[in-house]
Design a protein around this motif. Structure first.
Motif, short mmCIF file in Angstrom:
data_model
loop_
_atom_site.label_atom_id
_atom_site.label_comp_id
_atom_site.label_asym_id
_atom_site.label_seq_id
_atom_site.Cartn_x
_atom_site.Cartn_y
_atom_site.Cartn_z
N ILE A 100 1.62 -22.24 30.52
CA ILE A 100 0.46 -22.93 31.06
C ILE A 100 -0.73 -21.98 31.10
N GLY A 101 -1.85 -22.41 30.52
CA GLY A 101 -3.06 -21.62 30.55
C GLY A 101 -3.04 -20.39 29.66
N ARG A 102 -2.10 -20.33 28.76
CA ARG A 102 -2.01 -19.18 27.84
C ARG A 102 -1.79 -19.68 26.42
N PRO A 103 -2.31 -18.94 25.45
CA PRO A 103 -2.14 -19.38 24.07
C PRO A 103 -0.78 -18.94 23.53
N CYS A 104 -0.46 -19.44 22.35
CA CYS A 104 0.71 -18.94 21.65
C CYS A 104 0.38 -17.54 21.12
N ARG A 105 1.36 -16.68 21.16
CA ARG A 105 1.20 -15.34 20.60
C ARG A 105 2.46 -14.97 19.84
N PRO A 106 2.31 -14.24 18.75
CA PRO A 106 3.50 -13.81 18.00
C PRO A 106 4.36 -12.88 18.85
N GLY A 107 5.65 -13.04 18.72
CA GLY A 107 6.56 -12.10 19.35
C GLY A 107 6.74 -12.23 20.84
N THR A 108 6.32 -13.34 21.42
CA THR A 108 6.48 -13.49 22.86
C THR A 108 7.94 -13.76 23.22
N ASN A 109 8.31 -13.31 24.41
CA ASN A 109 9.69 -13.50 24.82
C ASN A 109 9.81 -14.65 25.81
N GLU A 110 10.98 -14.84 26.35
CA GLU A 110 11.22 -15.98 27.22
C GLU A 110 10.36 -15.93 28.48
N GLN A 111 10.06 -14.74 28.95
CA GLN A 111 9.31 -14.60 30.19
C GLN A 111 7.87 -15.07 30.04
N TYR A 112 7.42 -15.25 28.82
CA TYR A 112 6.05 -15.70 28.60
C TYR A 112 5.86 -17.15 29.01
N TYR A 113 6.96 -17.89 29.04
CA TYR A 113 6.89 -19.32 29.30
C TYR A 113 7.22 -19.63 30.76
N ASP A 114 6.51 -20.62 31.30
CA ASP A 114 6.62 -20.93 32.72
C ASP A 114 7.69 -22.00 33.02
N TYR A 115 7.79 -22.98 32.15
CA TYR A 115 8.68 -24.11 32.43
C TYR A 115 9.53 -24.41 31.20
N TRP A 116 10.76 -24.78 31.49
CA TRP A 116 11.73 -25.02 30.43
C TRP A 116 12.42 -26.36 30.62
N GLY A 117 12.74 -26.99 29.48
CA GLY A 117 13.60 -28.15 29.54
C GLY A 117 15.06 -27.74 29.51
N GLN A 118 15.93 -28.73 29.55
CA GLN A 118 17.37 -28.48 29.56
C GLN A 118 17.95 -28.36 28.15
N GLY A 119 17.21 -28.82 27.16
CA GLY A 119 17.67 -28.69 25.80
C GLY A 119 18.26 -29.97 25.24
N THR A 120 18.28 -30.03 23.92
CA THR A 120 18.91 -31.13 23.21
C THR A 120 19.71 -30.52 22.05
N GLN A 121 20.91 -31.01 21.85
CA GLN A 121 21.83 -30.37 20.92
C GLN A 121 21.66 -30.91 19.51
N VAL A 122 21.61 -30.00 18.57
CA VAL A 122 21.54 -30.34 17.15
C VAL A 122 22.80 -29.81 16.48
N THR A 123 23.53 -30.71 15.85
CA THR A 123 24.74 -30.35 15.11
C THR A 123 24.53 -30.67 13.64
N VAL A 124 24.81 -29.71 12.80
CA VAL A 124 24.65 -29.90 11.35
C VAL A 124 26.03 -29.77 10.72
N SER A 125 26.52 -30.87 10.21
CA SER A 125 27.87 -30.87 9.66
C SER A 125 28.06 -32.06 8.73
N SER A 126 28.89 -31.86 7.71
CA SER A 126 29.22 -32.96 6.81
C SER A 126 30.52 -33.62 7.23
#
Length: 126
Positions: A100-126
């Motif tokens: 929030i209130g910050r731009p995207c920057r190359p090489g930022t780590n997890e601590q750069y982000y303030d809020y996170w979702g729970q995730g959604t699973q992607v499975t790639v398989s035949s």
């Protein structure tokens, strides 16, 4: 209270496509970065790319360039990750994060982000 919710994950065959969504609410700033991350079993969380609130994208992982595209509707605060030509190496939980209130920057780590979702699973398989 800020909320971040991902959706759109599922099972796809190699070479297929998926579009993930990230719905964010509870904040009023117009300047922010939306990061897409992924976490594969047994691996560290990987920063895929970051979408700026002005529409630019900073890729954080070379392996997705040319295949993954980020976009968003800032009026609705819904953001998308279009994933094409998926491979087994793309299988993971995909998470959306807000800086929030910050731009995207190359090489930022997890601590750069303030809020996170729970995730959604992607499975790639035949």
């Amino acid at each position: 209270q800020v909320s971040v919710v991902e959706s759109g994950g599922g099972l796809v065959e190699p070479g297929g496509s998926l579009r993930l969504s990230c719905a964010a609410s509870g904040f009023s700033l117009n300047y922010f970065g939306v990061g897409w991350w992924r976490r594969a079993p047994g691996k560290e969380r990987e920063h895929v790319l970051c979408l700026t609130s002005t529409g630019g994208t900073i890729y954080q992982t070379d392996s997705v360039k040319g295949r993954f595209t980020a976009s968003g509707d800032t009026a609705k605060n819904v953001f998308y990750l279009q994933m094409n030509n998926l491979t087994a190496g793309d299988a993971a939980d995909y998470l959306c994060a807000l800086a929030i209130g910050r731009p995207c920057r190359p090489g930022t780590n997890e601590q750069y982000y303030d809020y996170w979702g729970q995730g959604t699973q992607v499975t790639v398989s035949s």
